[in-house]
Each structure stands twice: as structure tokens, then as C-alpha cells.
Design a protein around this motif. Sequence first.
Motif, PDB file in Angstrom:
ATOM      1  N   UNK A  86       0.825  -1.208   0.000  1.00  0.00           N
ATOM      2  CA  UNK A  86       0.000   0.000   0.000  1.00  0.00           C
ATOM      3  C   UNK A  86       0.860   1.260   0.000  1.00  0.00           C
ATOM      4  N   UNK A  87       2.047   1.197   0.598  1.00  0.00           N
ATOM      5  CA  UNK A  87       2.937   2.361   0.634  1.00  0.00           C
ATOM      6  C   UNK A  87       3.438   2.731  -0.759  1.00  0.00           C
ATOM      7  N   UNK A  88       3.406   1.786  -1.670  1.00  0.00           N
ATOM      8  CA  UNK A  88       3.783   2.056  -3.064  1.00  0.00           C
ATOM      9  C   UNK A  88       2.529   2.180  -3.940  1.00  0.00           C
ATOM     10  N   UNK A  89       1.383   2.363  -3.283  1.00  0.00           N
ATOM     11  CA  UNK A  89       0.085   2.424  -3.968  1.00  0.00           C
ATOM     12  C   UNK A  89      -0.136   1.181  -4.832  1.00  0.00           C
ATOM     13  N   UNK A  90       0.374   0.056  -4.337  1.00  0.00           N
ATOM     14  CA  UNK A  90       0.233  -1.258  -4.957  1.00  0.00           C
ATOM     15  C   UNK A  90       0.996  -1.411  -6.271  1.00  0.00           C
ATOM     16  N   UNK A  91       1.776  -0.419  -6.650  1.00  0.00           N
ATOM     17  CA  UNK A  91       2.546  -0.488  -7.888  1.00  0.00           C
ATOM     18  C   UNK A  91       3.725  -1.435  -7.770  1.00  0.00           C
ATOM     19  N   UNK A  92       4.345  -1.698  -8.915  1.00  0.00           N
ATOM     20  CA  UNK A  92       5.492  -2.591  -8.970  1.00  0.00           C
ATOM     21  C   UNK A  92       6.666  -1.988  -8.192  1.00  0.00           C
ATOM     22  N   UNK A  93       7.275  -2.762  -7.319  1.00  0.00           N
ATOM     23  CA  UNK A  93       8.397  -2.239  -6.530  1.00  0.00           C
ATOM     24  C   UNK A  93       9.664  -2.014  -7.370  1.00  0.00           C
ATOM     25  N   UNK A  94       9.742  -2.637  -8.541  1.00  0.00           N
ATOM     26  CA  UNK A  94      10.932  -2.482  -9.397  1.00  0.00           C
ATOM     27  C   UNK A  94      10.825  -1.261 -10.301  1.00  0.00           C
ATOM     28  N   UNK A  95       9.758  -1.216 -11.109  1.00  0.00           N
ATOM     29  CA  UNK A  95       9.646  -0.151 -12.118  1.00  0.00           C
ATOM     30  C   UNK A  95       8.608   0.909 -11.764  1.00  0.00           C
ATOM     31  N   UNK A  96       7.886   0.681 -10.674  1.00  0.00           N
ATOM     32  CA  UNK A  96       6.853   1.604 -10.183  1.00  0.00           C
ATOM     33  C   UNK A  96       5.626   1.707 -11.098  1.00  0.00           C
ATOM     34  N   UNK A  97       5.473   0.756 -12.005  1.00  0.00           N
ATOM     35  CA  UNK A  97       4.274   0.737 -12.852  1.00  0.00           C
ATOM     36  C   UNK A  97       3.056   0.518 -11.961  1.00  0.00           C
ATOM     37  N   UNK A  98       1.926   1.141 -12.295  1.00  0.00           N
ATOM     38  CA  UNK A  98       0.726   0.952 -11.469  1.00  0.00           C
ATOM     39  C   UNK A  98       0.245  -0.500 -11.498  1.00  0.00           C
ATOM     40  N   UNK A  99      -0.481  -0.872 -10.469  1.00  0.00           N
ATOM     41  CA  UNK A  99      -1.064  -2.215 -10.389  1.00  0.00           C
ATOM     42  C   UNK A  99      -1.887  -2.468 -11.643  1.00  0.00           C
ATOM     43  N   UNK A 100      -1.561  -3.546 -12.324  1.00  0.00           N
ATOM     44  CA  UNK A 100      -2.194  -3.832 -13.599  1.00  0.00           C
ATOM     45  C   UNK A 100      -2.964  -5.151 -13.574  1.00  0.00           C
ATOM     46  N   UNK A 101      -2.391  -6.147 -12.921  1.00  0.00           N
ATOM     47  CA  UNK A 101      -2.998  -7.479 -12.926  1.00  0.00           C
ATOM     48  C   UNK A 101      -2.871  -8.117 -11.557  1.00  0.00           C
ATOM     49  N   UNK A 102      -4.001  -8.551 -11.008  1.00  0.00           N
ATOM     50  CA  UNK A 102      -4.007  -9.265  -9.730  1.00  0.00           C
ATOM     51  C   UNK A 102      -4.085 -10.754 -10.031  1.00  0.00           C
ATOM     52  N   UNK A 103      -3.107 -11.497  -9.547  1.00  0.00           N
ATOM     53  CA  UNK A 103      -3.066 -12.944  -9.786  1.00  0.00           C
ATOM     54  C   UNK A 103      -3.799 -13.727  -8.698  1.00  0.00           C
ATOM     55  N   UNK A 104      -3.742 -13.249  -7.472  1.00  0.00           N
ATOM     56  CA  UNK A 104      -4.475 -13.906  -6.381  1.00  0.00           C
ATOM     57  C   UNK A 104      -4.707 -12.895  -5.264  1.00  0.00           C
ATOM     58  N   UNK A 105      -5.635 -13.265  -4.395  1.00  0.00           N
ATOM     59  CA  UNK A 105      -5.915 -12.427  -3.236  1.00  0.00           C
ATOM     60  C   UNK A 105      -7.313 -11.837  -3.223  1.00  0.00           C
ATOM     61  N   UNK A 106      -8.070 -12.020  -4.296  1.00  0.00           N
ATOM     62  CA  UNK A 106      -9.446 -11.501  -4.343  1.00  0.00           C
ATOM     63  C   UNK A 106     -10.487 -12.595  -4.106  1.00  0.00           C
ATOM     64  N   UNK A 107     -10.042 -13.806  -3.876  1.00  0.00           N
ATOM     65  CA  UNK A 107     -10.961 -14.939  -3.749  1.00  0.00           C
ATOM     66  C   UNK A 107     -11.742 -14.881  -2.429  1.00  0.00           C
ATOM     67  N   UNK A 108     -12.963 -15.274  -2.518  1.00  0.00           N
ATOM     68  CA  UNK A 108     -13.790 -15.540  -1.346  1.00  0.00           C
ATOM     69  C   UNK A 108     -14.784 -16.591  -1.810  1.00  0.00           C
TER      70      UNK A 108
END
Length: 123
Positions: A86-108
Motif C-alpha cells: 500500500x505504501x507504493x500504492x500497490x505499484x510494482x516495486x521495481x519499475x513503479x508501474x501501477x497495479x495492472x494485474x491481480x493474480x491472487x488475493x481476491x478470492x472468497x
Amino acid sequence: MPHEVDMTKALMMSLKDWYSQQTERWPVRRVQLLVGEFTCVEPDLLRTAFAKQKLGTFLENAEIAIRDSPFIAFCRNCEREYKPDINLEYGCPECRAPLDEIRSGRELKIEKVDWDIPVGAER
């Protein structure tokens, strides 16, 4: 806790619909869930809500088992998975690209329902 209460109500409605369609209605022993980290559902609060809402229902003697699914994203620029921060606004820690694709973590979701099958009964 209101979020978990609402989630539990939806879960119980789904289970009730499923249960009503079963030809054999043996007692439910355990409901196994997959809960993603990014759903903002607190597993302990979900267990508490389930314990209260199951009373007087066909799930009264059932327990809930929760398997966590980590929040994992994929950066198309770097072509790698990462754990969003969250401190990086969920962006990539390497290139700082914004969050583009969620692979897991939204399941319920309900993964499995375990029955108490009487001795000698067949499925």
C-alpha cells in the motif's frame, strides 16, 4: 465486523441453496473457504460471525476452516509477480508501474463442504 457479517450471510444463503438441492442431506461437519488477502475480510471476524449466524440452522454443528490466499500481482513491464504494498500504492516495486494485474488475493469462495456421513450410508 459488519463486512464479515454481510459476507457470512451471503455464504450461508449460498450453502442453504446448495444444501436444498442435495438428494442426501447429512449433517454438515465443516465448510472450507478460500479467503483472499485483498478481500479485506478478517478471518477471525468471519469465524465469529459464522459461529453466531449458524445457530438454529442446518449448519449449527459445522465448523468453518479458512485457507488464506496471498495478494499477488503481476507486472507486465518487468514480467514478474510481486506482493503489492500500500505504501507504493500497490505499484510494482521495481519499475513503479501501477497495479495492472491481480493474480491472487481476491478470492472468497467455498472450496469444500464436509459431511458427517452415517456408517453404512453411500454417497
